[in-house]
Design a protein around this motif. Structure first.
Motif, mmCIF file in Angstrom:
data_model
loop_
_atom_site.group_PDB
_atom_site.id
_atom_site.type_symbol
_atom_site.label_atom_id
_atom_site.label_comp_id
_atom_site.label_asym_id
_atom_site.label_seq_id
_atom_site.Cartn_x
_atom_site.Cartn_y
_atom_site.Cartn_z
ATOM 1 N N TYR A 107 6.524 0.922 -3.870
ATOM 2 C CA TYR A 107 7.839 0.866 -4.501
ATOM 3 C C TYR A 107 8.203 -0.594 -4.740
ATOM 4 N N SER A 108 9.035 -0.844 -5.732
ATOM 5 C CA SER A 108 9.750 -2.114 -5.870
ATOM 6 C C SER A 108 11.128 -1.933 -5.242
ATOM 7 N N THR A 109 11.738 -3.026 -4.799
ATOM 8 C CA THR A 109 13.079 -2.935 -4.223
ATOM 9 C C THR A 109 14.111 -2.471 -5.253
ATOM 10 N N SER A 110 13.774 -2.490 -6.533
ATOM 11 C CA SER A 110 14.692 -2.004 -7.570
ATOM 12 C C SER A 110 14.461 -0.526 -7.883
ATOM 13 N N GLU A 111 13.522 0.101 -7.168
ATOM 14 C CA GLU A 111 13.219 1.513 -7.388
ATOM 15 C C GLU A 111 13.651 2.345 -6.186
ATOM 16 N N ASN A 112 13.608 3.663 -6.355
ATOM 17 C CA ASN A 112 13.783 4.607 -5.243
ATOM 18 C C ASN A 112 13.071 5.898 -5.621
ATOM 19 N N TYR A 113 13.139 6.894 -4.759
ATOM 20 C CA TYR A 113 12.374 8.118 -5.025
ATOM 21 C C TYR A 113 12.841 8.826 -6.293
ATOM 22 N N ASN A 114 14.099 8.621 -6.697
ATOM 23 C CA ASN A 114 14.566 9.223 -7.946
ATOM 24 C C ASN A 114 13.958 8.546 -9.166
ATOM 25 N N THR A 115 13.851 7.222 -9.147
ATOM 26 C CA THR A 115 13.275 6.529 -10.297
ATOM 27 C C THR A 115 11.791 6.865 -10.447
ATOM 28 N N LEU A 116 11.149 7.274 -9.343
ATOM 29 C CA LEU A 116 9.756 7.724 -9.418
ATOM 30 C C LEU A 116 9.671 9.228 -9.743
ATOM 31 N N GLU A 117 10.842 9.840 -9.988
ATOM 32 C CA GLU A 117 10.936 11.269 -10.308
ATOM 33 C C GLU A 117 10.391 12.149 -9.187
ATOM 34 N N GLU A 118 10.556 11.669 -7.955
ATOM 35 C CA GLU A 118 10.204 12.460 -6.769
ATOM 36 C C GLU A 118 11.502 12.828 -6.066
ATOM 37 N N TYR A 119 12.271 13.692 -6.717
ATOM 38 C CA TYR A 119 13.647 13.966 -6.312
ATOM 39 C C TYR A 119 13.718 14.698 -4.969
ATOM 40 N N GLU A 120 14.854 14.513 -4.308
ATOM 41 C CA GLU A 120 15.084 15.193 -3.039
ATOM 42 C C GLU A 120 15.112 16.703 -3.257
ATOM 43 N N GLU A 121 14.547 17.436 -2.314
ATOM 44 C CA GLU A 121 14.542 18.894 -2.358
ATOM 45 C C GLU A 121 14.880 19.441 -0.976
ATOM 46 N N PRO A 122 15.703 20.496 -0.906
ATOM 47 C CA PRO A 122 16.021 21.062 0.405
ATOM 48 C C PRO A 122 14.791 21.620 1.092
#
Length: 325
Positions: free
Chosen positions: A217-232
């Protein structure tokens, strides 16, 4: 009522209800018979009239159980069952439960929306106890029973079928609650790496998703920007740090193991990725420090997240890392 009685006066109360149904208005004969130990029989009769009785019997209509097969293991897929029905009139007692082949009852919690016993539609949310961390009933086919009784004593009962499979409480851990960060000094634009070991210590598979270990990851990214969205229901290892301003905890998250290490299981929503019981994997995460932190030596730590459920292990191995800028 065929019971042994001792000598003396007795009082019997009759509500007009026989086998859960109030008798219709009318004239009846009450009969009392007694037989002693020698077989001598005595019988008396008395007239009784029922008037102005409640003419509406208790009914439970439109029982629905969806889904009728579920997997209470907190993976976010078919973890819950909705049990619905209609009451035609006010009930003073309503009981909903699962019944196994041995006659053991497993109670279902009350309807959370409508008041118990009011006429109309009721829905019960059943999770088999896993939301409280309890072990669900054993995998098997169960009878769902709904019973209701009105103020007079009229009773109603309906039954359906529910199958429990792959049930159990998921249990995963970062082994020894430990992680290794390297290097201890990272220049701006450099990469921080952590390594930890994760083990499924439970009896059910646990669902996980990407990105795979070793993803940077870059510090300007997160799991959403990688399209790995949170799931219950999924488990991931996350990285967080002092001065995090993303507005969400553990913005950098990784799958529990590589795709080759994990098992694909077909579910109601398609093929999903699972860490199997007893399996141990290594998780390596990388973060490129592209943005200056709020201080020159912020703390970084990891955590084990059961998404939209709870943080299983929080702030594991907080480590101060010097950032050169």
């Amino acid at each position: 009522m065929d019971k042994r009685r001792s000598k003396g006066d007795r009082t019997a109360y009759f509500s007009g209800v026989i086998d859960g149904r109030l008798l219709p208005d009318g004239d009846y004969t009450m009969v009392l018979e007694a037989v002693d130990e020698r077989g001598r029989r005595e019988r008396v009769e008395h007239a009784i009239a029922l008037i102005d009785g409640d003419k509406e019997y208790m009914r439970i209509d439109n029982l629905s159980i969806w889904p009728n097969e579920f997997t209470p293991n907190r993976d976010g897929i078919t973890d819950r069952v909705t049990i619905g029905y209609n009451l035609n009139k006010t009930a003073t007692r309503v009981e909903v439960y699962l019944l196994d082949g041995e006659g053991t009852k497993y109670p279902v919690a009350e309807d959370k929306i409508r008041e118990m016993g009011v006429p109309g539609r009721h829905e019960h949310d059943y999770d088999a106890g896993i939301d409280l961390g309890a072990t669900p009933p054993m995998d098997d086919e169960y009878t769902v029973v709904v019973e209701a009784e009105d103020a007079v004593g009229n009773k109603a009962r309906v039954e359906g079928t529910l199958v429990i499979k792959d049930g159990g409480v998921p249990r995963v851990e970062i082994v020894n609650g430990a992680a290794v960060f390297s290097p201890s000094v990272v220049p701006l634009g450099g990469t921080l790496t952590f390594t930890c070991t994760v083990k499924n210590i439970g009896v059910v598979p646990v669902r996980t998703k990407g990105p795979e270990p070793h993803t940077t990851y870059s510090t300007s990214e997160n799991y959403n920007t990688l399209e790995e969205y949170e799931e219950p229901g999924i488990f991931r290892v996350g990285l967080d740090y002092e001065g995090n301003s993303f507005g969400r905890i553990y913005p950098f998250r990784w799958q529990l193991g590589t795709d080759k290490e994990l098992t694909q299981i077909e579910t109601d929503i398609g093929s999903e990725t699972y860490l199997m019981p007893g399996q141990t994997v290594s998780v390596v995460g990388r973060l490129r420090i592209d943005d200056p932190p709020v201080k020159t030596a912020p703390y970084y730590w990891i955590g084990l997240i059961h998404e939209q459920v709870w943080i299983v292990q929080d702030r594991v191995e907080p480590t101060s890392i010097s950032i050169g800028f």
